[in-house]
Design an enzyme around this catalytic site. Structure first.
Site, PDB file in Angstrom:
ATOM      1  N   ASP A   1     -10.460   2.926   6.025  1.00 18.10           N
ATOM      2  CA  ASP A   1     -10.182   3.727   7.222  1.00 18.10           C
ATOM      3  C   ASP A   1     -11.438   4.371   7.816  1.00 18.10           C
ATOM      4  O   ASP A   1     -11.364   5.013   8.870  1.00 18.10           O
ATOM      5  CB  ASP A   1      -9.147   4.825   6.903  1.00 18.10           C
ATOM      6  CG  ASP A   1      -7.737   4.260   6.788  1.00 18.10           C
ATOM      7  OD1 ASP A   1      -7.539   3.071   7.082  1.00 18.10           O
ATOM      8  OD2 ASP A   1      -6.833   5.017   6.398  1.00 18.10           O
TER       9      ASP A   1
ATOM     10  N   LYS B   1      -2.289  13.086   7.816  1.00 23.18           N
ATOM     11  CA  LYS B   1      -1.118  12.295   8.239  1.00 23.18           C
ATOM     12  C   LYS B   1      -0.637  11.405   7.108  1.00 23.18           C
ATOM     13  O   LYS B   1       0.558  11.317   6.828  1.00 23.18           O
ATOM     14  CB  LYS B   1      -1.519  11.460   9.461  1.00 23.18           C
ATOM     15  CG  LYS B   1      -0.710  10.199   9.657  1.00 23.18           C
ATOM     16  CD  LYS B   1      -1.192   9.388  10.833  1.00 23.18           C
ATOM     17  CE  LYS B   1      -2.080   8.216  10.504  1.00 23.18           C
ATOM     18  NZ  LYS B   1      -1.409   7.101   9.827  1.00 23.18           N
TER      19      LYS B   1
ATOM     20  N   CYS C   1      -0.181  -0.784  13.015  1.00 16.24           N
ATOM     21  CA  CYS C   1      -1.465  -1.291  13.496  1.00 16.24           C
ATOM     22  C   CYS C   1      -1.522  -2.800  13.337  1.00 16.24           C
ATOM     23  O   CYS C   1      -1.048  -3.346  12.341  1.00 16.24           O
ATOM     24  CB  CYS C   1      -2.607  -0.693  12.693  1.00 16.24           C
ATOM     25  SG  CYS C   1      -2.931   1.026  13.023  1.00 16.24           S
TER      26      CYS C   1
HETATM   27  C1  UD1 Z   1      -2.348   3.067   3.562  1.00 16.52           C
HETATM   28  C2  UD1 Z   1      -2.800   3.974   4.694  1.00 16.52           C
HETATM   29  C3  UD1 Z   1      -3.815   3.261   5.576  1.00 16.52           C
HETATM   30  C4  UD1 Z   1      -4.969   2.733   4.723  1.00 16.52           C
HETATM   31  C5  UD1 Z   1      -4.445   1.917   3.559  1.00 16.52           C
HETATM   32  C6  UD1 Z   1      -5.551   1.496   2.604  1.00 16.52           C
HETATM   33  C7  UD1 Z   1      -0.819   5.297   5.066  1.00 16.52           C
HETATM   34  C8  UD1 Z   1       0.314   5.645   5.954  1.00 16.52           C
HETATM   35  N1  UD1 Z   1      -1.628   4.337   5.489  1.00 16.52           N
HETATM   36  O1  UD1 Z   1      -1.698   1.947   4.163  1.00 16.52           O
HETATM   37  O2  UD1 Z   1      -4.299   4.196   6.555  1.00 16.52           O
HETATM   38  O3  UD1 Z   1      -5.791   1.914   5.532  1.00 16.52           O
HETATM   39  O4  UD1 Z   1      -3.487   2.663   2.801  1.00 16.52           O
HETATM   40  O5  UD1 Z   1      -6.238   2.587   2.127  1.00 16.52           O
HETATM   41  O6  UD1 Z   1      -1.025   5.923   4.045  1.00 16.52           O
HETATM   42  N2  UD1 Z   1      -0.316  -5.299   0.765  1.00 16.52           N
HETATM   43  C9  UD1 Z   1       0.401  -6.419   0.435  1.00 16.52           C
HETATM   44  N3  UD1 Z   1       1.733  -6.266   0.183  1.00 16.52           N
HETATM   45  C10 UD1 Z   1       2.358  -5.047   0.229  1.00 16.52           C
HETATM   46  C11 UD1 Z   1       1.599  -3.902   0.555  1.00 16.52           C
HETATM   47  C12 UD1 Z   1       0.251  -4.060   0.822  1.00 16.52           C
HETATM   48  O7  UD1 Z   1      -0.116  -7.524   0.389  1.00 16.52           O
HETATM   49  O8  UD1 Z   1       3.567  -4.973  -0.037  1.00 16.52           O
HETATM   50  C13 UD1 Z   1      -1.755  -5.437   1.046  1.00 16.52           C
HETATM   51  C14 UD1 Z   1      -2.122  -4.996   2.439  1.00 16.52           C
HETATM   52  O9  UD1 Z   1      -1.918  -6.033   3.379  1.00 16.52           O
HETATM   53  C15 UD1 Z   1      -3.565  -4.628   2.262  1.00 16.52           C
HETATM   54  C16 UD1 Z   1      -3.598  -4.057   0.848  1.00 16.52           C
HETATM   55  O10 UD1 Z   1      -2.446  -4.559   0.198  1.00 16.52           O
HETATM   56  O11 UD1 Z   1      -4.340  -5.800   2.304  1.00 16.52           O
HETATM   57  C17 UD1 Z   1      -3.620  -2.544   0.769  1.00 16.52           C
HETATM   58  O12 UD1 Z   1      -2.544  -2.035   1.529  1.00 16.52           O
HETATM   59  P1  UD1 Z   1      -1.867  -0.631   1.179  1.00 16.52           P
HETATM   60  O13 UD1 Z   1      -2.729   0.090   0.214  1.00 16.52           O
HETATM   61  O14 UD1 Z   1      -0.447  -0.874   0.810  1.00 16.52           O
HETATM   62  O15 UD1 Z   1      -1.923   0.101   2.578  1.00 16.52           O
HETATM   63  P2  UD1 Z   1      -0.811   0.971   3.283  1.00 16.52           P
HETATM   64  O16 UD1 Z   1      -0.054   1.763   2.284  1.00 16.52           O
HETATM   65  O17 UD1 Z   1      -0.061   0.147   4.246  1.00 16.52           O
END
Ligand code: UD1
Length: 419
Positions: free
Chosen positions: A308, A22, A119
């Protein structure tokens, strides 16, 4: 509202086939905005999040042909009319909707995307996406819950170093930079297999992308991208979830359609827990492990231990022969499954980022509540080994990310049903 009922204690034996990822599929679907030609995808999992992304894209005038969704195939074609607004009602269901922002900016020089939901794990902001897109020349303002973005002069290549590693922000920038003018260099990128799958798909669409070292990528902007056919990688999180199910209660359980290279980092850790498995390139065989070792580990970006898998691992560690400690480094507030597992007899305490898991003799079935995607599957795993009946409420979280979980488990001997 659907609930899943499990009668625990049955050995799992037979074959489970792993679905497409996914998290790889969602950004690749968003990348369809980057071309007017057909994007044919195969190994697409039939999941709620994929349906939500289809709706988001449809609202932006991408034609999504789902007539072969049952064969795990979809075709996307961007009609490139005028629409560039991703509405709240759709985006709130899934945080990954933010992934349409980069492609829309690249193609339309304008996008209006509702701030995402998804989530309920931690604050989960989108500042890393926005700050990096701003470096390519985009301007932003927040207006009544919508991020209003424009790049009146188009996007221009730049060198960007992400302050922290983000899967989503890396994907946003990769997509935006493919059509930006000139060269973009991205440092400190996420290198999850799902990010690499996006890069492979973009390359097959004609993008000029080169990974130059461990966490750096260079993108030479091109004028246009083209249609392609792409097979989505297998879901490594689903694979590892079923490995844990097998370690808890397997009798020669076979897990097939896996991509070993994406899970070998975690399998190394599983080996140190004494988990009894063997593998070849595309399948794993796994048996119930009699005595697990306790462990101390931290969640980290790939190739570290994935956040995850944290909830699922906790179920297994509650059966270890000694205390374990997990430190959650990626998301705050990602221990909402702990009180539910404790209600089933686990002995887990949380101190800030750390969870201390003490061995518990047995888990006992109970009525429990799923709080997010990975938490819900951890309750299913707990139910598989608990004494008596476990009722998991709010399983819609599960439907976002695990394809046919009940039938996959039922086929290998679990007593599980949805009501
Ligand atoms: C993706 C995955 C999710 C997984 C996560 C970490 C998808 C659709 N989802 O989520 O299943 O748990 O990677 O492996 O691929 N953050 C910020 N600012 C931002 C973006 C992120 O502070 O603009 C922080 C988040 O709150 C978190 C960390 O960075 O603490 C990592 O997040 P990120 O790697 O971006 O996760 P997702 O892409 O949302």
């Amino acid at each position: 509202m659907d609930r899943i009922i499990i009668n625990g204690g049955q050995p799992l034996s037979g074959t489970i086939s792993i679905s497409g990822s996914k998290n790889a599929c969602l950004p690749i679907m968003a990348a369809s905005i980057l071309t007017d030609q057909n994007i044919n995808l195969s190994n697409v999992p039939n999941l709620e999040d994929i349906k939500t992304m289809s709706k988001v894209l449809t609202s932006l005038d991408v034609e999504v042909d789902t007539s072969k969704a049952n064969e795990n195939k979809i075709t996307l074609k961007y009609l490139n009319t005028g629409k560039s607004i991703a509405e709240y009602d759709l985006v709130r269901k899934m945080r990954a909707s933010i992934l349409v922002l980069g492609p829309l900016l690249a193609r339309k020089r304008h996008a209006s995307v509702s701030l995402p939901g998804g989530c309920a794990i931690g604050a989960r902001p989108v500042d890393l996406h926005l700050n990096a897109l701003a470096k390519l020349g985009a301007e932003f303002k927040l207006d009544r819950g919508y991020i209003e973005c424009s790049a009146p002069k188009g996007l221009k290549g730049e060198e960007i170093t992400f302050p922290t590693i983000s899967v989503g922000a890396t994907e946003s920038l990769l997509m935006a930079a493919t059509l930006a003018e000139g060269r973009t260099k991205l440092n400190n990128i996420a290198i999850e297999p799902e990010v690499i799958d996006l890069i492979h798909c973009l390359q097959s669409m004609g993008a000029k992308i080169e990974i130059t070292d461990q966490r750096t990528v260079i993108i030479e902007g091109v004028k246009e991208l083209f249609g392609t056919s792409h097979n989505i990688i297998s879901d490594r999180i689903e694979t590892l979830t079923y490995v844990i199910a097998g370690a808890l209660t397997g009798e020669n359980l076979k897990i097939e359609n896996i991509q070993l290279e994406h899970v070998s980092n975690v399998l190394e850790i599983f080996k140190s827990l004494n988990i009894d498995f063997s593998f070849n390139n595309s399948s794993l065989n796994i048996n119930k492990t009699k005595i697990f070792q306790g462990i101390e580990l931290e969640t980290r970006e790939y190739p570290g231990f994935p956040t995850d898998m944290q909830a699922q691992l906790m179920v297994l560690l509650s059966k270890a022969n000694s205390e374990s400690v997990i430190t959650e480094n990626i998301f705050e507030n990602r221990y909402m499954h702990v009180p539910e597992l404790n209600r089933m007899g686990a002995n887990i305490s949380v101190e800030g980022k750390k969870a201390i898991i003490k061995p518990s003799e047995k888990l006992i079935g109970a009525e429990v509540m799923a709080t997010d995607l990975r938490a819900s599957v951890s309750l299913i795993l707990a139910g598989l080994i608990a004494e008596g009946e476990t009722v998991v409420n709010r399983v819609y979280h599960l439907d976002r990310g695990y394809e046919q979980v009940e039938s996959k488990l039922k086929n290998v001997g679990a007593v599980i049903k949805r009501v």
